[in-house]
Design a protein around this motif. Structure first.
Motif, PDB file in Angstrom:
ATOM      1  N   ASP A 163       0.925  -1.177   0.024  1.00  0.00           N
ATOM      2  CA  ASP A 163      -0.064  -0.135  -0.028  1.00  0.00           C
ATOM      3  C   ASP A 163       0.748   1.206   0.081  1.00  0.00           C
ATOM      4  OD1 ASP A 163      -2.515  -1.116  -0.285  1.00  0.00           O
ATOM      5  OD2 ASP A 163      -2.857  -1.217   1.891  1.00  0.00           O
ATOM      6  N   HIS A 164       1.930   1.325   0.623  1.00  0.00           N
ATOM      7  CA  HIS A 164       2.900   2.658   0.569  1.00  0.00           C
ATOM      8  C   HIS A 164       4.220   1.941   0.482  1.00  0.00           C
ATOM      9  CE1 HIS A 164      -0.502   4.699   2.086  1.00  0.00           C
ATOM     10  NE2 HIS A 164      -0.833   3.777   3.043  1.00  0.00           N
ATOM     11  N   VAL A 165       4.944   2.492  -0.510  1.00  0.00           N
ATOM     12  CA  VAL A 165       6.117   2.216  -1.048  1.00  0.00           C
ATOM     13  C   VAL A 165       7.093   3.776  -1.130  1.00  0.00           C
ATOM     14  CG1 VAL A 165       7.867   1.239  -2.800  1.00  0.00           C
ATOM     15  CG2 VAL A 165       5.583   0.073  -2.130  1.00  0.00           C
ATOM     16  N   ARG A 166       8.208   3.929  -0.370  1.00  0.00           N
ATOM     17  CA  ARG A 166       9.043   4.846  -0.658  1.00  0.00           C
ATOM     18  C   ARG A 166      10.361   4.386  -1.106  1.00  0.00           C
ATOM     19  NH1 ARG A 166      10.448   9.240  -1.649  1.00  0.00           N
ATOM     20  NH2 ARG A 166      10.558  11.254  -0.343  1.00  0.00           N
ATOM     21  N   THR A 167      10.682   4.684  -2.455  1.00  0.00           N
ATOM     22  CA  THR A 167      11.797   4.788  -2.964  1.00  0.00           C
ATOM     23  C   THR A 167      12.937   5.975  -3.129  1.00  0.00           C
ATOM     24  OG1 THR A 167      10.924   2.903  -4.399  1.00  0.00           O
ATOM     25  CG2 THR A 167      13.125   3.867  -5.197  1.00  0.00           C
ATOM     26  N   VAL A 168      14.115   5.457  -2.423  1.00  0.00           N
ATOM     27  CA  VAL A 168      15.085   6.636  -2.761  1.00  0.00           C
ATOM     28  C   VAL A 168      16.313   6.273  -3.984  1.00  0.00           C
ATOM     29  CG1 VAL A 168      16.912   7.951  -1.645  1.00  0.00           C
ATOM     30  CG2 VAL A 168      14.844   7.185  -0.369  1.00  0.00           C
ATOM     31  N   PRO A 169      16.191   6.917  -4.896  1.00  0.00           N
ATOM     32  CA  PRO A 169      16.989   6.608  -6.054  1.00  0.00           C
ATOM     33  C   PRO A 169      18.649   6.096  -5.581  1.00  0.00           C
ATOM     34  CG  PRO A 169      15.583   7.896  -6.885  1.00  0.00           C
ATOM     35  CD  PRO A 169      15.217   7.930  -5.184  1.00  0.00           C
ATOM     36  N   GLY A 170      19.023   5.013  -6.010  1.00  0.00           N
ATOM     37  CA  GLY A 170      20.651   4.956  -5.576  1.00  0.00           C
ATOM     38  C   GLY A 170      20.686   4.402  -4.199  1.00  0.00           C
ATOM     39  N   VAL A 171      19.475   4.284  -3.392  1.00  0.00           N
ATOM     40  CA  VAL A 171      19.636   3.816  -1.987  1.00  0.00           C
ATOM     41  C   VAL A 171      18.905   2.735  -1.765  1.00  0.00           C
ATOM     42  CG1 VAL A 171      19.292   4.580   0.323  1.00  0.00           C
ATOM     43  CG2 VAL A 171      20.094   6.225  -1.282  1.00  0.00           C
ATOM     44  N   GLY A 172      17.572   2.937  -1.977  1.00  0.00           N
ATOM     45  CA  GLY A 172      16.728   1.376  -1.793  1.00  0.00           C
ATOM     46  C   GLY A 172      15.340   1.742  -1.434  1.00  0.00           C
ATOM     47  N   THR A 173      14.389   0.840  -1.191  1.00  0.00           N
ATOM     48  CA  THR A 173      13.122   1.040  -0.848  1.00  0.00           C
ATOM     49  C   THR A 173      12.465   0.687   0.257  1.00  0.00           C
ATOM     50  OG1 THR A 173      12.930   0.677  -3.384  1.00  0.00           O
ATOM     51  CG2 THR A 173      10.898   0.425  -2.160  1.00  0.00           C
ATOM     52  N   ILE A 174      11.545   1.271   0.698  1.00  0.00           N
ATOM     53  CA  ILE A 174      10.786   0.909   2.067  1.00  0.00           C
ATOM     54  C   ILE A 174       9.319   0.527   1.602  1.00  0.00           C
ATOM     55  CG2 ILE A 174      10.009   1.730   4.334  1.00  0.00           C
ATOM     56  CD1 ILE A 174      12.107   4.097   4.213  1.00  0.00           C
ATOM     57  N   GLY A 175       8.873  -0.560   2.226  1.00  0.00           N
ATOM     58  CA  GLY A 175       7.465  -0.860   2.063  1.00  0.00           C
ATOM     59  C   GLY A 175       6.780  -0.862   3.457  1.00  0.00           C
ATOM     60  N   CYS A 176       5.283  -0.365   3.324  1.00  0.00           N
ATOM     61  CA  CYS A 176       4.760   0.077   4.474  1.00  0.00           C
ATOM     62  C   CYS A 176       3.321  -0.480   4.440  1.00  0.00           C
ATOM     63  CB  CYS A 176       4.888   1.434   4.800  1.00  0.00           C
ATOM     64  SG  CYS A 176       3.848   2.019   6.349  1.00  0.00           S
ATOM     65  N   GLU A 177       2.942  -1.051   5.287  1.00  0.00           N
ATOM     66  CA  GLU A 177       1.374  -1.512   5.189  1.00  0.00           C
ATOM     67  C   GLU A 177       0.759  -1.235   6.714  1.00  0.00           C
ATOM     68  OE1 GLU A 177       0.061  -2.895   3.147  1.00  0.00           O
ATOM     69  OE2 GLU A 177       1.123  -4.148   1.700  1.00  0.00           O
ATOM     70  N   ILE A 178      -0.596  -0.922   6.446  1.00  0.00           N
ATOM     71  CA  ILE A 178      -1.378  -0.236   7.705  1.00  0.00           C
ATOM     72  C   ILE A 178      -2.500  -1.375   7.847  1.00  0.00           C
ATOM     73  CG2 ILE A 178      -2.968   1.530   8.834  1.00  0.00           C
ATOM     74  CD1 ILE A 178      -1.660   3.467   6.792  1.00  0.00           C
ATOM     75  N   GLU A 179      -2.394  -1.934   9.155  1.00  0.00           N
ATOM     76  CA  GLU A 179      -3.379  -2.938   9.377  1.00  0.00           C
ATOM     77  C   GLU A 179      -3.937  -2.423  10.662  1.00  0.00           C
ATOM     78  OE1 GLU A 179      -4.183  -4.982   7.493  1.00  0.00           O
ATOM     79  OE2 GLU A 179      -2.426  -5.729   6.249  1.00  0.00           O
ATOM     80  N   TRP A 180      -5.018  -1.382  10.388  1.00  0.00           N
ATOM     81  CA  TRP A 180      -5.718  -0.913  11.751  1.00  0.00           C
ATOM     82  C   TRP A 180      -6.878  -1.655  12.378  1.00  0.00           C
ATOM     83  CZ3 TRP A 180      -5.970   2.305  15.222  1.00  0.00           C
ATOM     84  CH2 TRP A 180      -7.462   2.729  15.890  1.00  0.00           C
ATOM     85  N   ASN A 181      -7.692  -2.662  11.381  1.00  0.00           N
ATOM     86  CA  ASN A 181      -8.467  -3.329  12.155  1.00  0.00           C
ATOM     87  C   ASN A 181      -9.225  -4.204  10.872  1.00  0.00           C
ATOM     88  OD1 ASN A 181     -10.310  -4.373  14.175  1.00  0.00           O
ATOM     89  ND2 ASN A 181     -11.918  -3.144  13.623  1.00  0.00           N
ATOM     90  N   ASN A 182      -8.086  -5.304  10.960  1.00  0.00           N
ATOM     91  CA  ASN A 182      -8.307  -6.259   9.791  1.00  0.00           C
ATOM     92  C   ASN A 182      -8.362  -7.585  10.645  1.00  0.00           C
ATOM     93  OD1 ASN A 182      -9.120  -6.995   6.965  1.00  0.00           O
ATOM     94  ND2 ASN A 182      -7.540  -5.546   6.365  1.00  0.00           N
ATOM     95  N   LYS A 183      -8.719  -8.670   9.643  1.00  0.00           N
ATOM     96  CA  LYS A 183      -8.477 -10.307  10.466  1.00  0.00           C
ATOM     97  C   LYS A 183      -7.182 -10.283  10.540  1.00  0.00           C
ATOM     98  CE  LYS A 183     -12.811 -11.382  10.055  1.00  0.00           C
ATOM     99  NZ  LYS A 183     -13.748 -11.986  11.268  1.00  0.00           N
ATOM    100  N   ASP A 184      -6.511 -11.046  11.789  1.00  0.00           N
ATOM    101  CA  ASP A 184      -5.204 -11.064  12.047  1.00  0.00           C
ATOM    102  C   ASP A 184      -4.439 -11.874  11.135  1.00  0.00           C
ATOM    103  OD1 ASP A 184      -6.422 -13.227  13.212  1.00  0.00           O
ATOM    104  OD2 ASP A 184      -4.771 -13.544  14.332  1.00  0.00           O
ATOM    105  N   PRO A 185      -4.849 -12.705  10.373  1.00  0.00           N
ATOM    106  CA  PRO A 185      -4.039 -13.455   9.346  1.00  0.00           C
ATOM    107  C   PRO A 185      -3.431 -12.350   8.197  1.00  0.00           C
ATOM    108  CG  PRO A 185      -5.968 -14.669   9.767  1.00  0.00           C
ATOM    109  CD  PRO A 185      -6.394 -13.239  10.311  1.00  0.00           C
ATOM    110  N   PHE A 186      -3.904 -11.198   8.220  1.00  0.00           N
ATOM    111  CA  PHE A 186      -3.457 -10.196   7.180  1.00  0.00           C
ATOM    112  C   PHE A 186      -1.952  -9.925   7.673  1.00  0.00           C
ATOM    113  CE2 PHE A 186      -7.527  -9.725   5.615  1.00  0.00           C
ATOM    114  CZ  PHE A 186      -7.501  -9.273   4.393  1.00  0.00           C
ATOM    115  N   PHE A 187      -1.686 -10.056   9.179  1.00  0.00           N
ATOM    116  CA  PHE A 187      -0.481  -9.931   9.442  1.00  0.00           C
ATOM    117  C   PHE A 187       0.594 -11.005   8.660  1.00  0.00           C
ATOM    118  CE2 PHE A 187      -1.509  -7.636  13.672  1.00  0.00           C
ATOM    119  CZ  PHE A 187      -1.451  -6.559  13.108  1.00  0.00           C
ATOM    120  N   ASP A 188       0.236 -12.231   8.671  1.00  0.00           N
ATOM    121  CA  ASP A 188       0.920 -13.275   8.204  1.00  0.00           C
ATOM    122  C   ASP A 188       1.309 -12.893   6.539  1.00  0.00           C
ATOM    123  OD1 ASP A 188       1.149 -15.367  10.153  1.00  0.00           O
ATOM    124  OD2 ASP A 188      -1.130 -15.250   9.806  1.00  0.00           O
ATOM    125  N   ARG A 189       0.245 -12.294   5.796  1.00  0.00           N
ATOM    126  CA  ARG A 189       0.515 -11.741   4.358  1.00  0.00           C
ATOM    127  C   ARG A 189       1.457 -10.693   4.418  1.00  0.00           C
ATOM    128  NH1 ARG A 189      -3.716  -7.816   1.861  1.00  0.00           N
ATOM    129  NH2 ARG A 189      -2.267  -6.680   3.689  1.00  0.00           N
TER     130      ARG A 189
END
Length: 269
Positions: A101-127
C-alpha cells in the motif's frame, strides 16, 4: 544524502507508540533513509482519532485510515505492485506480484515498504510479513514497516467505549439511535439478552459496550499483540522490520453524531 540527527521515532515512543525494530532495521533506516523516517514520523505524530469514528467504523476503510494513507501518499509513499518474474534462457517462465500500500523509493539507495493494518482479520499480518520477506529476498525492498493498533489502544478500548456511552447517556436502543448508532439485529438480540435476563442482568450501556468491542475490535483482529506473536515465532524473518503500534493517546472525544457505515459485522481497515 542529508542525515538528520534527531530520532523522531524515539519521540513517538515517548508519546506511547509501541516501537520495535527487527533484523537491523534501525541501522538501515537511520543510516540510509533518515529523511524518509522523518516523513513517516511527521504523519504519525499528527494522528488524531475522534471517538465517533471508532464507534462509526463499519464495513469500509475508516476515515482515520483514509487520512493516514492520504498523508503518506502526499509525501511520496505510494501504492505499488511489485512484479517478480523468473526466466530461463530469456523466456519468462513464472511471475508473481506483491502489492504494497505504501512504498517509498530513494534512487540509488533502496526502497521501504509499509502496510497499515488498523482493524483487519489478524491473518493479514501473515500476508504482509511473508510479502516483505519475499520482496526483501528478491532485493525489492530494504525494510518493511507495519503500522497497527497499539497495546494501549487495544487494552483501553473497552474503557473508551464506556466513556462514550456515559457521555452520550446510552441507556437504551433509542439513545443509541440518537447518537447515530444502529446495531444489527443479531447484536440487538445479544445486547437485549444480557440486559434483560432474569438472572444477573447487566446495565444496558455495559451490555452494548461489551458487544461493540468484541464485535469490532476483538482478539482476532489486527493489533500489537497479534503482530508480536507472529514476529516472535519468526514470520517475516530475516527481512528488516519496523513495527509501530498506535496508542490510545491519539483518541479525542468529540460531540459529532456518529456516521455509521454499512457493515457485515466484520472488522475492516
Amino acid at each position: 544524502m542529508t542525515r538528520l540527527a534527531v530520532d523522531p521515532i524515539s519521540a513517538l515512543e515517548e508519546r506511547g507508540f509501541d516501537i520495535q525494530y527487527l533484523s537491523h532495521a534501525k541501522s538501515i533506516l537511520f543510516g540510509e533513509f533518515g529523511e524518509q523516517v522523518h516523513e513517516l514520523a511527521a504523519v504519525l505524530s499528527a494522528l488524531s482519532l475522534p471517538m465517533t469514528e471508532i464507534i462509526g467504523s463499519g464495513g469500509g476503510e475508516t476515515k482515520f485510515t483514509q487520512r493516514t494513507r492520504k498523508s503518506l501518499d502526499a509525501r511520496g509513499w505510494k501504492k505499488h505492485n511489485f512484479v517478480v518474474a523468473k526466466s530461463i534462457d530469456g523466456l519468462e517462465r513464472e511471475a508473481t506480484s506483491h502489492e504494497v500500500d505504501h512504498v517509498r523509493t530513494v534512487p540509488g539507495v533502496g526502497t521501504i515498504g509499509c502496510e497499515i493494518e488498523w482493524n483487519n482479520k489478524d491473518p493479514f499480518f501473515d500476508r504482509d510479513l511473508e510479502n516483505f520477506k519475499r520482496l526483501h529476498a528478491d532485493g525489492a525492498i530494504s525494510v518493511g514497516i507495519i503500522i497497527t493498533r497499539g497495546s494501549s489502544l487495544q487494552s483501553k478500548m473497552m474503557e473508551l467505549v464506556r466513556r462514550f456511552a456515559s457521555e452520550r447517556n446510552i441507556v437504551n436502543f433509542a439513545w443509541l439511535a440518537a447518537a447515530g448508532v444502529e446495531p444489527t439485529p443479531k447484536q440487538r438480540a445479544h445486547i437485549s439478552d444480557r440486559a434483560n435476563r432474569a438472572k444477573d442482568p447487566i446495565d444496558f450501556a455495559e451490555a452494548w459496550t461489551s458487544n461493540f468491542v468484541s464485535n469490532k475490535f476483538g482478539a482476532a483482529t489486527t493489533h500489537w499483540e497479534k503482530l508480536q506473536a507472529r514476529v516472535s515465532r519468526g514470520v517475516g524473518n530475516p527481512c528488516p522490520l519496523l513495527l509501530i503500534g498506535i496508542p490510545a493517546s491519539i483518541v479525542v472525544f468529540d460531540n459529532a453524531t456518529v456516521e455509521q457505515l454499512d457493515e457485515e459485522n466484520s472488522p475492516s481497515e
